[in-house]
Design a protein around this motif. Sequence first.
Motif, short mmCIF file in Angstrom:
data_model
loop_
_atom_site.label_atom_id
_atom_site.label_comp_id
_atom_site.label_asym_id
_atom_site.label_seq_id
_atom_site.Cartn_x
_atom_site.Cartn_y
_atom_site.Cartn_z
N LEU A 40 -2.37 0.59 -4.67
CA LEU A 40 -1.55 -0.57 -4.17
C LEU A 40 -0.70 -0.93 -5.15
O LEU A 40 -0.83 -0.98 -6.33
CB LEU A 40 -2.57 -1.99 -3.90
CG LEU A 40 -3.67 -2.03 -2.73
CD1 LEU A 40 -4.38 -3.04 -3.14
CD2 LEU A 40 -2.80 -2.08 -1.38
N LEU A 41 0.63 -1.20 -4.73
CA LEU A 41 1.74 -1.60 -5.68
C LEU A 41 1.74 -2.93 -6.03
O LEU A 41 1.72 -3.84 -5.07
CB LEU A 41 3.00 -1.06 -5.12
CG LEU A 41 3.30 0.41 -4.69
CD1 LEU A 41 4.74 0.68 -4.14
CD2 LEU A 41 3.05 1.16 -5.91
N MET A 96 -7.23 -11.35 1.11
CA MET A 96 -7.82 -11.23 0.05
C MET A 96 -7.84 -9.72 -0.61
O MET A 96 -8.11 -9.53 -1.77
CB MET A 96 -9.24 -11.64 0.22
CG MET A 96 -9.39 -13.05 0.66
SD MET A 96 -8.56 -14.32 -0.32
CE MET A 96 -9.42 -14.24 -1.76
N ASP A 97 -8.06 -8.77 0.25
CA ASP A 97 -8.10 -7.37 -0.19
C ASP A 97 -7.05 -6.62 0.80
O ASP A 97 -7.51 -6.25 1.93
CB ASP A 97 -9.39 -6.88 0.21
CG ASP A 97 -9.73 -5.49 -0.55
OD1 ASP A 97 -8.77 -4.62 -0.93
OD2 ASP A 97 -10.86 -4.85 -0.89
N ALA A 98 -6.05 -6.21 0.32
CA ALA A 98 -4.83 -5.47 1.06
C ALA A 98 -5.46 -4.13 1.32
O ALA A 98 -4.80 -3.39 2.28
CB ALA A 98 -3.75 -5.39 0.20
N LYS A 99 -6.07 -3.42 0.63
CA LYS A 99 -6.63 -2.08 0.98
C LYS A 99 -7.52 -2.05 2.17
O LYS A 99 -7.08 -1.18 3.01
CB LYS A 99 -7.45 -1.51 -0.32
CG LYS A 99 -7.93 -0.09 -0.06
CD LYS A 99 -8.64 0.51 -0.97
CE LYS A 99 -9.29 1.81 -0.82
NZ LYS A 99 -10.19 2.40 -2.10
N ALA A 125 0.82 -1.17 0.11
CA ALA A 125 0.13 -0.07 0.06
C ALA A 125 0.89 1.15 -0.19
O ALA A 125 1.82 1.32 0.91
CB ALA A 125 -0.90 0.00 1.20
N LEU A 126 0.60 2.22 -0.85
CA LEU A 126 1.32 3.26 -1.03
C LEU A 126 0.63 4.62 -0.53
O LEU A 126 -0.51 4.82 -0.85
CB LEU A 126 1.87 3.84 -2.59
CG LEU A 126 2.64 5.02 -2.87
CD1 LEU A 126 3.74 4.99 -2.38
CD2 LEU A 126 2.54 5.25 -4.28
N THR A 127 1.36 5.22 0.31
CA THR A 127 0.91 6.89 0.98
C THR A 127 1.85 7.68 0.40
O THR A 127 3.14 7.61 0.65
CB THR A 127 0.68 6.77 2.43
OG1 THR A 127 1.91 6.36 3.06
CG2 THR A 127 -0.36 5.52 2.74
N VAL A 128 1.30 8.85 0.01
CA VAL A 128 2.07 9.96 -0.22
C VAL A 128 1.73 11.04 0.70
O VAL A 128 0.53 11.65 0.66
CB VAL A 128 2.09 10.39 -1.60
CG1 VAL A 128 2.93 11.54 -1.95
CG2 VAL A 128 2.34 9.29 -2.55
N VAL A 130 8.74 11.63 -0.08
CA VAL A 130 7.43 11.73 0.71
C VAL A 130 6.41 10.65 0.80
O VAL A 130 5.18 10.78 1.15
CB VAL A 130 6.89 12.93 -0.08
CG1 VAL A 130 7.58 14.38 0.12
CG2 VAL A 130 6.69 12.59 -1.65
N SER A 131 7.09 9.54 0.13
CA SER A 131 6.11 8.13 0.09
C SER A 131 6.57 7.22 1.05
O SER A 131 7.72 7.10 1.34
CB SER A 131 6.26 7.69 -1.40
OG SER A 131 6.12 8.47 -2.26
N ARG A 132 5.60 6.26 1.52
CA ARG A 132 5.89 5.07 2.22
C ARG A 132 4.93 4.24 1.89
O ARG A 132 3.81 4.07 1.30
CB ARG A 132 5.28 5.62 3.86
CG ARG A 132 5.91 6.55 4.42
CD ARG A 132 5.71 6.73 5.80
NE ARG A 132 5.94 5.66 6.43
CZ ARG A 132 5.81 5.39 8.01
NH1 ARG A 132 5.28 6.12 8.58
NH2 ARG A 132 6.06 4.29 8.61
N THR A 133 5.76 2.87 2.11
CA THR A 133 4.78 1.59 1.53
C THR A 133 4.69 0.61 2.67
O THR A 133 5.34 0.79 3.68
CB THR A 133 5.72 0.83 0.43
OG1 THR A 133 6.93 0.47 1.04
CG2 THR A 133 5.80 1.67 -0.92
N TYR A 134 3.45 -0.21 2.62
CA TYR A 134 3.23 -0.93 3.65
C TYR A 134 2.96 -2.61 3.15
O TYR A 134 2.09 -2.57 2.08
CB TYR A 134 1.87 -0.68 4.36
CG TYR A 134 1.85 0.93 5.28
CD1 TYR A 134 2.54 0.72 6.59
CD2 TYR A 134 1.59 1.85 4.54
CE1 TYR A 134 2.66 1.75 7.00
CE2 TYR A 134 1.84 3.07 4.98
CZ TYR A 134 2.29 2.98 6.38
OH TYR A 134 2.44 4.35 7.25
N THR A 135 3.80 -3.39 3.65
CA THR A 135 3.79 -4.78 2.77
C THR A 135 2.74 -5.71 3.42
O THR A 135 2.55 -5.75 4.46
CB THR A 135 5.19 -5.41 2.96
OG1 THR A 135 6.01 -4.64 2.52
CG2 THR A 135 5.20 -6.70 2.42
#
Length: 399
Positions: free
Chosen positions: A51-52, A102-105, A41-44, A63-68
Amino acid sequence: MVLPLQIAGIGPAVIGLLFLVVAIVAVYQAIVIVDAYEKKALTVFGEYRKLLEPGINVVPPFVSRTYTFDMRTQTLDVPRQEAITRDNSPVTADAVVYIKVMDAKKAFLEVEDYKVAVSNLAQTTLRAVLGDMELDDTLNKRQEINARIRKELDEPTDEWGIRVESVEVREVNPSKDVQQAMEQQTSAERRRRAMILEAQGERRSAVESAEGEKQSNIIRAQGEKQSQILEAQGDAISTVLRAKSAESMGERAIIDKGMETLEQIGQGESTTFVLPQELTSLVGRYGKQLTGSDVQDSEGLDSLEFDAETREMLGLDDIEDILGEIDEAAQMDTEALEQEAAAVKEGDIGGSIKSADEVVAEADEEGEPVDPADEVVTDDGAGGEDGDTAEPETEPETE
């Protein structure tokens, strides 16, 4: 900006190196590599963007962060839980929960830490399910416990984008006191089964022994019955032979008795004798066999022999066949032997046997009636050469 740096005493070379470092860091921050089994998941600036997907992704640097999020099936251990069953028996149990994102978001936005959330929910559900069941059901209905826990977890985890694939309760243990009671119950049950099996074995042995004795008695009785039937057959054949012998010798015995009476009369002093007609007939039948006898009309007294029917019935012409028939009769079925024995008792086999009265009746049909009390016996030479007897005459003689 260069002038301040130059004023500060920093040369152009240092400035160029600084710019190069910043550029490398920016490129490193802008490129994100996602593994094939993951999504990120990408946040700016703290705002969710997207979602990447697996592969190389370019994001705004600094300025970006990702969550695996691991998209594979994951295993969560549910710690051991203590519960009180519906029948107030304390038990402890632990389980394993298999989940999949099933849904990463949703997993990112709806729950802080989906693994912790699912684990805690599984613990409370496990205690609730065990408390709603009796002790015996908790020990025996393991599949039912698994299905109920999974059903209880499905609804809240769907909102988190998590699917509970399966739940496995690994162990359910009652308290120590209950375990001791169960062990005693199990021991008593095993002793009871052992006693039942032993009793059944003894009963089966007794039944088989009784059955064997019964079969032995039946075989022994059948052998005795066959022996009695064969003995009765032998007695019947012997009776037939004796009857035939008596039939052939009956008339001779009457004549011999008459001769003895005549000898007794001759020893008396009287010179006049009155002879009955029956006695003269017998004398005439013997006189025909004497040389120079004046009795010409009398027929010879032939000895009686077995007729063809009787000889065939007794099997006198073939003794070996008789013996063979007896051997075959010994092997006959019990029912056939009983029928044959009944036939012997009813007299069917001896239809041609004649009694002594019948012999006298036949003699009466040939001549005058014979009275054994009035018979006399001639001297020993009265018989013919072959010892046959003659038919009685019809005319009386007196002296």
